[in-house]
Each structure stands twice: as structure tokens, then as C-alpha cells.
Design a protein around this motif. Sequence first.
Motif, PDB file in Angstrom:
ATOM      1  N   ASP A  25       0.845  -1.189   0.000  1.00 34.84           N
ATOM      2  CA  ASP A  25       0.000   0.000   0.000  1.00 34.84           C
ATOM      3  C   ASP A  25       0.886   1.246   0.000  1.00 34.84           C
ATOM      4  N   SER A  27       0.382   4.446   0.415  1.00 33.41           N
ATOM      5  CA  SER A  27       0.241   5.438   1.491  1.00 33.41           C
ATOM      6  C   SER A  27       0.933   4.953   2.762  1.00 33.41           C
ATOM      7  N   LYS A  28       0.865   3.643   3.027  1.00 35.14           N
ATOM      8  CA  LYS A  28       1.575   3.096   4.183  1.00 35.14           C
ATOM      9  C   LYS A  28       3.080   3.145   3.967  1.00 35.14           C
ATOM     10  N   ARG A  31       4.303   6.635   4.584  1.00 38.20           N
ATOM     11  CA  ARG A  31       4.249   6.963   6.017  1.00 38.20           C
ATOM     12  C   ARG A  31       5.380   6.293   6.790  1.00 38.20           C
ATOM     13  N   VAL A  32       5.716   5.058   6.425  1.00 36.88           N
ATOM     14  CA  VAL A  32       6.775   4.323   7.127  1.00 36.88           C
ATOM     15  C   VAL A  32       8.166   4.790   6.687  1.00 36.88           C
ATOM     16  N   ILE A  83       2.287  -4.007  10.007  1.00 37.20           N
ATOM     17  CA  ILE A  83       1.831  -2.857   9.230  1.00 37.20           C
ATOM     18  C   ILE A  83       1.442  -3.275   7.817  1.00 37.20           C
ATOM     19  N   PHE A  84       2.223  -4.173   7.252  1.00 37.42           N
ATOM     20  CA  PHE A  84       1.975  -4.644   5.890  1.00 37.42           C
ATOM     21  C   PHE A  84       1.597  -6.123   5.963  1.00 37.42           C
TER      22      PHE A  84
END
Length: 162
Positions: A25, A27-28, A31-32, A83-84
Motif C-alpha cells: 500500500d 500510502s503506508k 508513512r513508514v 503494518i503490511f
Amino acid sequence: MEKMMNQRMRLKIGELGEKHATRLDESKVSRVLFPDFVSADGCVLLHLFELPNLDNNRFISNEQIPDRTQLEAFVNHIHLSDIFEECADFPEDSLRFGLEIVEAWAGRLKVLFPQDHFHLVLSYDEFGSVVRFYKLRDDEEPWMDVERLDGYSDEGILVRII
């Protein structure tokens, strides 16, 4: 900047190749790779989640977190498979992405906190990768002994020193 790693991590990185590339993703990923880093009472903290052990931006020690280094090592870590979710089935992809995160965070920390030195730690086991960092302090022991990385036989360890 210096990188140190144990034998298990050397072998795993050598095996990576181009086998699989999980689509993450975006957007993730952004952010990370480019999180907010905040400074609070002598600590540099990853601001992806709530910040524990701080009361009005003051560090508060306790039995589990006796010093700022321990606080940073606790707060400043992410389990990539949490997170993923897509990395859970392909742990090697979490290692690939973990290597990218270490480089991105090292660059940002060096720019944002040029007077400080850090350990960025990437660990890998059969479940995936964890990335963390903490500041090096003259008056506190480092969270990880970089001279004994091969003593961590259950996981591959890479430490980037900046």
C-alpha cells in the motif's frame, strides 16, 4: 556511516535476489519510509503511534524502561508484517523493505539531528523483519552490543551506525 551485521543476516541478504516483490500500500509505504521524528526531553522518537512514558513531554523511568535509550528502543520499532499484512506470507519481502527503511531513516535522522549518533537495527527471522532505532549516549548503555551480533543466533541482525 557504518553497517555491521551478523553471519545469519549476511547469508539471508545474499539469498534475496529478485524472487518475489509484494505490492505494498503506497500510502503506508510513504508513512513508514518518511515518518515524523519528534524530540522530547532528550529522546528522539518515531511518531507513528502514541508516545508512552512521557508526561507533558518529560521522560518518566520505570522498571521496564529505566532510561531514554530503552524508551527509544521500545517506542522506535515497527514489525513490518504488522503494518503490511501482505508481508506475512512473504517474509523475505519484509527484509527487502526493511533495508530500504533503514537507509531512509538514517538519512532523515542525520539531517534532522546532525549532532546525534544512532543505531538503526534491522532484525529478521522466519516471521519477518523489525526495524528500530535509538540514540547513542555517553551515559547510557546501547540497547544492542554491536560487537556481539553473532550471538543473536535466532535472527539476522544488521546495525547501521550514524
